[in-house]
Design a protein around this motif. Sequence first.
Motif, PDB file in Angstrom:
ATOM      1  N   HIS A 176     -11.648  12.874  -5.493  1.00  0.00           N
ATOM      2  CA  HIS A 176     -10.210  12.941  -5.237  1.00  0.00           C
ATOM      3  C   HIS A 176      -9.934  13.884  -4.062  1.00  0.00           C
ATOM      4  O   HIS A 176      -9.072  13.606  -3.204  1.00  0.00           O
ATOM      5  N   ALA A 177     -10.678  15.000  -3.989  1.00  0.00           N
ATOM      6  CA  ALA A 177     -10.505  15.946  -2.885  1.00  0.00           C
ATOM      7  C   ALA A 177     -10.883  15.307  -1.555  1.00  0.00           C
ATOM      8  O   ALA A 177     -10.186  15.467  -0.546  1.00  0.00           O
ATOM      9  N   VAL A 178     -11.997  14.577  -1.529  1.00  0.00           N
ATOM     10  CA  VAL A 178     -12.422  13.919  -0.290  1.00  0.00           C
ATOM     11  C   VAL A 178     -11.365  12.908   0.149  1.00  0.00           C
ATOM     12  O   VAL A 178     -11.037  12.804   1.339  1.00  0.00           O
ATOM     13  N   LEU A 179     -10.810  12.183  -0.787  1.00  0.00           N
ATOM     14  CA  LEU A 179      -9.813  11.156  -0.444  1.00  0.00           C
ATOM     15  C   LEU A 179      -8.487  11.758   0.008  1.00  0.00           C
ATOM     16  O   LEU A 179      -7.642  11.037   0.551  1.00  0.00           O
ATOM     17  N   ALA A 180      -8.312  13.052  -0.176  1.00  0.00           N
ATOM     18  CA  ALA A 180      -7.143  13.701   0.419  1.00  0.00           C
ATOM     19  C   ALA A 180      -7.195  13.595   1.937  1.00  0.00           C
ATOM     20  O   ALA A 180      -6.166  13.640   2.617  1.00  0.00           O
ATOM     21  N   ALA A 181      -8.406  13.433   2.473  1.00  0.00           N
ATOM     22  CA  ALA A 181      -8.603  13.287   3.924  1.00  0.00           C
ATOM     23  C   ALA A 181      -8.741  11.814   4.320  1.00  0.00           C
ATOM     24  O   ALA A 181      -9.358  11.491   5.331  1.00  0.00           O
ATOM     25  N   ARG A 182      -8.154  10.932   3.529  1.00  0.00           N
ATOM     26  CA  ARG A 182      -8.293   9.491   3.772  1.00  0.00           C
ATOM     27  C   ARG A 182      -7.919   9.124   5.213  1.00  0.00           C
ATOM     28  O   ARG A 182      -8.613   8.342   5.867  1.00  0.00           O
ATOM     29  N   ASP A 183      -6.806   9.642   5.704  1.00  0.00           N
ATOM     30  CA  ASP A 183      -6.359   9.274   7.047  1.00  0.00           C
ATOM     31  C   ASP A 183      -7.404   9.614   8.106  1.00  0.00           C
ATOM     32  O   ASP A 183      -7.611   8.854   9.056  1.00  0.00           O
TER      33      ASP A 183
END
Length: 453
Positions: A86-93
């Motif tokens: 979930h933390a990594v996907l905070a940087a999805r953009d």
Amino acid sequence: MTSRTCLSVILAAGEGTRMKSALPKVLHPIARLPIVAHVAKAVHSAGGSDIALVVGRGADAVRDAVKSVVSNVTVHEQKERLGTAHAVLAARDAIARGYDDILVVFGDTPLIETAALDQARARLADGADVVVMGFRPANPAGYGRLVEKNGKLIAIREDKDASESEKKIGFCNGGLMALRGAGALQLLDKVTNANAKGEYYLTDVVEIGNAMGKSVVAIEIAVDSVIGINTRVELAEAEAIWQTRRRRAMMLAGVSIQAPETVFFAHDTLVEADVSLEPNIVFGQGVSIASGAVIHSFSYLEGARIGPKAEVGPFARLRPGADLAEKAKVGNFVEVKNAKIGMGAKVGHLTYLGDATVGAGTNIGAGTITCNYDGYNKALTEIGAGTFIGSNTSLVAPLSVGDNAYVASGSVITQNVPADALAFGRAHQVVKEGRAVELRARYAAQKNAKKAE
């Protein structure tokens, strides 16, 4: 590999409650640099010039710490703590911009070495889709085990879930990971929270990747590289490891350190070959020392430049702006701040020089001070070349003492002294014969009266 683009995702949103500190965990320093800045420097050196910083508490300060060492940083807030994936996907953009390689590292692992990250990226270049960085601790109990088969990583088994045979595996999960950029979001989006804690675990991409027919491998890196900081005890232990590494690197580069365990460097300390460092020296930030210089014991240096064959200490303090030219000497119990000491000049002992310039070959006597501060503003003292300043002299700035001048001991100098002049600044001495007997009697009577009360 230099042609491959790379994004480094630094996970720095943890609360760090075990540090018991108002300061976010990743901002605690090692070698006077915040933990997270060490991580940023390592990934930048490994070619991860673009950084996606995932933050939580103290976001602005964490961002500033990273931007102090690298420039190309985007900040992404993890508003809820729902696991590492979930933390990594905070940087999805940032991930979606399209990179060849994605490095996922933690903001609390300051000892990660560039070589380990290079190794992970090399495996991606060779065709791997997921690279897990593992290590071999002396005691693997409590760590997730890396289960391999035919050179492939097939699972990460948590200690509590491991079978007896799996618990015998000494190869453990370090948490750091590299992903092929193409398909990284596809992998991450397949991670679910179907577990006891209801969190999204990054480690799940191993089994997901295998199920999708992707190449999933593990590499072994040094134990030190995966050390995370959770308490102040671990912070001190990591500091010790960092200092040991730097001392060894210094000595192998030609620096003599008599008692390495007693010398403490800052992250940016620069020391050239053939410098000699005696025991018990501490470096703040911004110190450079040229070849042939000697730093004697119990000295503290910060923001200072030491020229070739210069000599410092023992018991010297060099503050920001101290600049010693070749063969200059600053001796015991001398403090120098924002002052240039010329070639071959000597400041032997018991002296304070602040906001000053000292010319080549000048001798500054013991007990001399520059009176550089009037309570509101600083002023400059300029001392020329070949000048002699006698002991116990006060130089009241702003002031200029010319070349080859002589200032008598015990002087208070308030006016400029021309070149080749002799300056006295003493009060007129008065001698009163026999008055000492009278004073002793008076003082003794006062003392006895106090005792009688």
